[in-house]
Design a protein around this motif. Structure first.
Motif, PDB file in Angstrom:
ATOM      1  N   UNK A  63       0.817  -1.214   0.000  1.00  0.00           N
ATOM      2  CA  UNK A  63       0.000   0.000   0.000  1.00  0.00           C
ATOM      3  C   UNK A  63       0.855   1.270   0.000  1.00  0.00           C
ATOM      4  N   UNK A  64       2.146   1.099  -0.230  1.00  0.00           N
ATOM      5  CA  UNK A  64       3.023   2.271  -0.362  1.00  0.00           C
ATOM      6  C   UNK A  64       4.102   1.928  -1.392  1.00  0.00           C
ATOM      7  N   UNK A  65       4.796   2.936  -1.932  1.00  0.00           N
ATOM      8  CA  UNK A  65       5.842   2.635  -2.903  1.00  0.00           C
ATOM      9  C   UNK A  65       6.900   1.720  -2.293  1.00  0.00           C
ATOM     10  N   UNK A  66       7.339   0.729  -3.073  1.00  0.00           N
ATOM     11  CA  UNK A  66       8.375  -0.210  -2.605  1.00  0.00           C
ATOM     12  C   UNK A  66       9.344  -0.472  -3.739  1.00  0.00           C
ATOM     13  N   UNK A  67      10.560  -0.842  -3.414  1.00  0.00           N
ATOM     14  CA  UNK A  67      11.483  -1.282  -4.464  1.00  0.00           C
ATOM     15  C   UNK A  67      10.933  -2.559  -5.060  1.00  0.00           C
ATOM     16  N   UNK A  68      11.168  -2.709  -6.366  1.00  0.00           N
ATOM     17  CA  UNK A  68      10.547  -3.829  -7.086  1.00  0.00           C
ATOM     18  C   UNK A  68      11.564  -4.914  -7.425  1.00  0.00           C
ATOM     19  N   UNK A  69      11.033  -6.098  -7.673  1.00  0.00           N
ATOM     20  CA  UNK A  69      11.886  -7.266  -7.886  1.00  0.00           C
ATOM     21  C   UNK A  69      12.100  -7.539  -9.373  1.00  0.00           C
ATOM     22  N   UNK A 139       6.236 -15.212 -10.840  1.00  0.00           N
ATOM     23  CA  UNK A 139       7.517 -14.624 -11.275  1.00  0.00           C
ATOM     24  C   UNK A 139       7.302 -13.298 -12.016  1.00  0.00           C
ATOM     25  N   UNK A 140       6.219 -12.581 -11.644  1.00  0.00           N
ATOM     26  CA  UNK A 140       6.053 -11.256 -12.241  1.00  0.00           C
ATOM     27  C   UNK A 140       7.250 -10.391 -11.852  1.00  0.00           C
ATOM     28  N   UNK A 141       7.742  -9.619 -12.804  1.00  0.00           N
ATOM     29  CA  UNK A 141       8.856  -8.712 -12.536  1.00  0.00           C
ATOM     30  C   UNK A 141       8.334  -7.305 -12.193  1.00  0.00           C
ATOM     31  N   UNK A 142       7.038  -7.226 -11.909  1.00  0.00           N
ATOM     32  CA  UNK A 142       6.425  -5.955 -11.503  1.00  0.00           C
ATOM     33  C   UNK A 142       5.769  -6.106 -10.138  1.00  0.00           C
ATOM     34  N   UNK A 143       6.465  -6.781  -9.236  1.00  0.00           N
ATOM     35  CA  UNK A 143       6.002  -6.928  -7.858  1.00  0.00           C
ATOM     36  C   UNK A 143       7.086  -6.427  -6.909  1.00  0.00           C
ATOM     37  N   UNK A 144       6.786  -6.440  -5.607  1.00  0.00           N
ATOM     38  CA  UNK A 144       7.750  -5.924  -4.631  1.00  0.00           C
ATOM     39  C   UNK A 144       8.937  -6.866  -4.431  1.00  0.00           C
ATOM     40  N   UNK A 145      10.091  -6.303  -4.090  1.00  0.00           N
ATOM     41  CA  UNK A 145      11.242  -7.130  -3.682  1.00  0.00           C
ATOM     42  C   UNK A 145      11.198  -7.275  -2.171  1.00  0.00           C
ATOM     43  N   UNK A 167       7.017  -6.035   4.788  1.00  0.00           N
ATOM     44  CA  UNK A 167       6.159  -6.645   3.774  1.00  0.00           C
ATOM     45  C   UNK A 167       6.224  -8.174   3.876  1.00  0.00           C
ATOM     46  N   UNK A 168       7.423  -8.683   4.099  1.00  0.00           N
ATOM     47  CA  UNK A 168       7.633 -10.135   4.247  1.00  0.00           C
ATOM     48  C   UNK A 168       6.746 -10.672   5.380  1.00  0.00           C
TER      49      UNK A 168
END
Ligand SMILES: [Zn+2]
Length: 479
Positions: A63-69, A139-145, A167-168
């Motif tokens: 629900x907030x900006x996060x670095x992506x994986x 394995x979406x590359x547009x999700x959070x890391x 988040x984890x």
């Protein structure tokens, strides 16, 4: 069912009837009994299957900006979303009470650490045995890391690490609750298997004079099958569609959260069949990319092609799934080739890449503390059989397509359908076949540099995995 219901009610009518039993009635009675017996038997097979199924879903979009994986080259956190990310659970129970919960996620991958925590909690709280829990990532590359191992980069901003850890923990609780909810929702069900096809996955190991290059290779091996598990209520109402495809979920490389083609395929199917839970399970797509790629329109297009593959499968014969559920999970110890030397690692630690520095630091630490580098990896393999009808093999890591093509051939005959998935239970890195290992290139060798494993794998990698799959497949399909 209509015919059968009709037969049953006709028969009951005669039983209650005060009609005098004449010699004219007797042959008619015999005829009706003759008719109703096989119809009743068939009724029992298709309506009272003994299966129960339950579904549950949760939005897991941060629900907030996060670095992506997914791409090492990212320079900033996420900026909004194109669609929500989901975790979805399908619980299945057979007549004897054996249970399986499949959890699919619009995420880059789940670590072994995550899986071990979840399986322990699910066993404690819901008495679900570890072999009955199957986790898969799209394995979406547009999700959070959020993977702990990926966050231990030298000089990493602590705020970013703390946010990922938060988040984890959110994900742990969400997924545990989801498993429980799916089990709570178990209701009598009918299961069916079918399959379709979709053509957008393309091999991405273009041969060159030296190592294969990461580029579209239309003549390389692919697996275009779209396996589908159809779940209906006992009354025949469509409840869930679990479907697979062997392809990287990498149409997109931008800064918005999105399930990519797999997200759009699920969205399409849920729009087409209101009330249905559509779930995507990634196949052996380690060396496959969607083509062409690069825009949201293309991701929607591929999603629609995959949803069409599912719908095409539903048009064909859908094999009713009978029998009992059997599940196994185990690890096989994979071996790495010769470990890097201290000198090589010290050289690597001078690299400008954060990833290479991290790898060097981790392996040097092992050398300092233990005097040697651990040369093995506990590789997770899970097998599930649904009677004689489906044998599902869930492999850990980013498995290349050679595995599904080989296993579907070699396991043919063990079940009506053989379904091989990758990206299951522990997504730790690439899993090359012997061919891919020896050809080299990204999936064979160089991707290991972005992990902290002392790869590449040894020549035994394919034999060890295939051997263990056969052992576990034999166990779950034994009569
Ligand atoms: Zn990948």
């Amino acid at each position: 069912m209509l015919v059968s219901d009709h037969g049953v009610s006709e028969f009951r009518l005669f039983q209650k009837d005060t009609f005098p039993m004449t010699r004219f009635c007797l042959p008619l009675m015999a005829l009706l009994i003759g008719l109703t017996q096989p119809l009743n038997a068939q009724d029992a097979k298709t309506e009272n299957t003994g299966w129960k199924a339950g579904v549950a879903r949760a939005v897991i979009t941060p629900d907030e900006p996060m670095w992506m994986a997914g791409y090492a080259s990212r320079t900033k956190p996420s900026e909004g979303k194109v669609q929500d990310l989901f975790a979805k659970a399908l619980a299945i129970e057979d007549a004897s009470g054996t249970r399986l919960v499949i959890v699919t996620t619009d995420l880059i991958g789940l670590s072994l650490e995550f899986r071990l925590w979840l399986q322990e909690e699910a066993e404690k709280q819901f008495q679900l045995p570890p072999a009955g829990l199957l986790l898969n990532a799209s394995h979406t590359h547009c999700g959070p890391e959020f993977r702990p191992a990926k966050l231990a980069l030298p000089g990493q901003d602590q705020g970013r690490v703390d946010q990922a850890r938060k988040y984890y923990e959110f994900l742990q609780q969400k997924m545990l609750a989801l498993v429980g909810e799916s089990l709570k929702n178990l209701q009598p069900a009918k299961l069916g298997y079918t399959h379709g096809r979709a053509g957008f996955a393309m091999n991405r190991r273009l041969p060159t004079d030296t190592e294969p290059r990461n580029a579209p290779y239309p003549d390389g091996p692919v697996d275009h099958e779209v396996p589908v598990l159809k779940v209906e209520s006992a009354a025949g109402e469509l409840k869930a569609l679990l479907f697979g495809y062997a392809c990287h979920n990498t149409t997109l490389a931008f800064y918005q959260f999105c399930g990519d083609y797999a997200g759009f395929a699920q969205q399409d199917l849920e729009a087409e069949f209101p009330g249905v839970t559509a779930m995507f399970i990634t196949g052996c797509g380690g060396d496959q990319n969607p083509q062409p790629r690069g825009t949201v329109e293309l991701a929607e297009h591929h999603g629609s092609a995959l949803a069409t593959g599912v719908k095409a499968g539903l048009l064909g014969p859908v094999q009713p799934v009978d029998g009992k559920l059997s599940t196994m999970i185990d690890t096989v110890t994979l071996e790495f080739a010769a470990a890097p030397t201290r000198q090589e690692l010290e050289e690597l630690s001078k690299s400008t890449s954060d990833y290479f520095q991290r790898r060097a630091a981790k392996l040097l630490k092992q050398l300092d503390e233990n005097g040697k580098i651990d040369q093995t990896y506990p590789y997770t393999i899970q097998t599930v059989s649904f009677g004689d009808d489906i044998l599902l093999v869930a492999l850990a890591g980013e498995v290349v397509v050679d595995y599904s093509l080989r296993l579907k051939q070699e396991l043919k005959g063990r079940a009506g359908a053989v379904w091989v998935s990758g990206y299951s239970n522990d997504v730790f890195g690439y899993v090359p076949s012997l061919r891919v290992l020896n050809e080299g290139g990204y999936e064979g060798r160089s991707a290991m540099l972005y992990t902290t494993l002392p790869g590449p794998f040894a020549q035994s990698v394919e034999d060890l995995i295939i051997g263990k799959v056969h052992e576990l497949a034999e166990k779950v399909t034994a009569k």
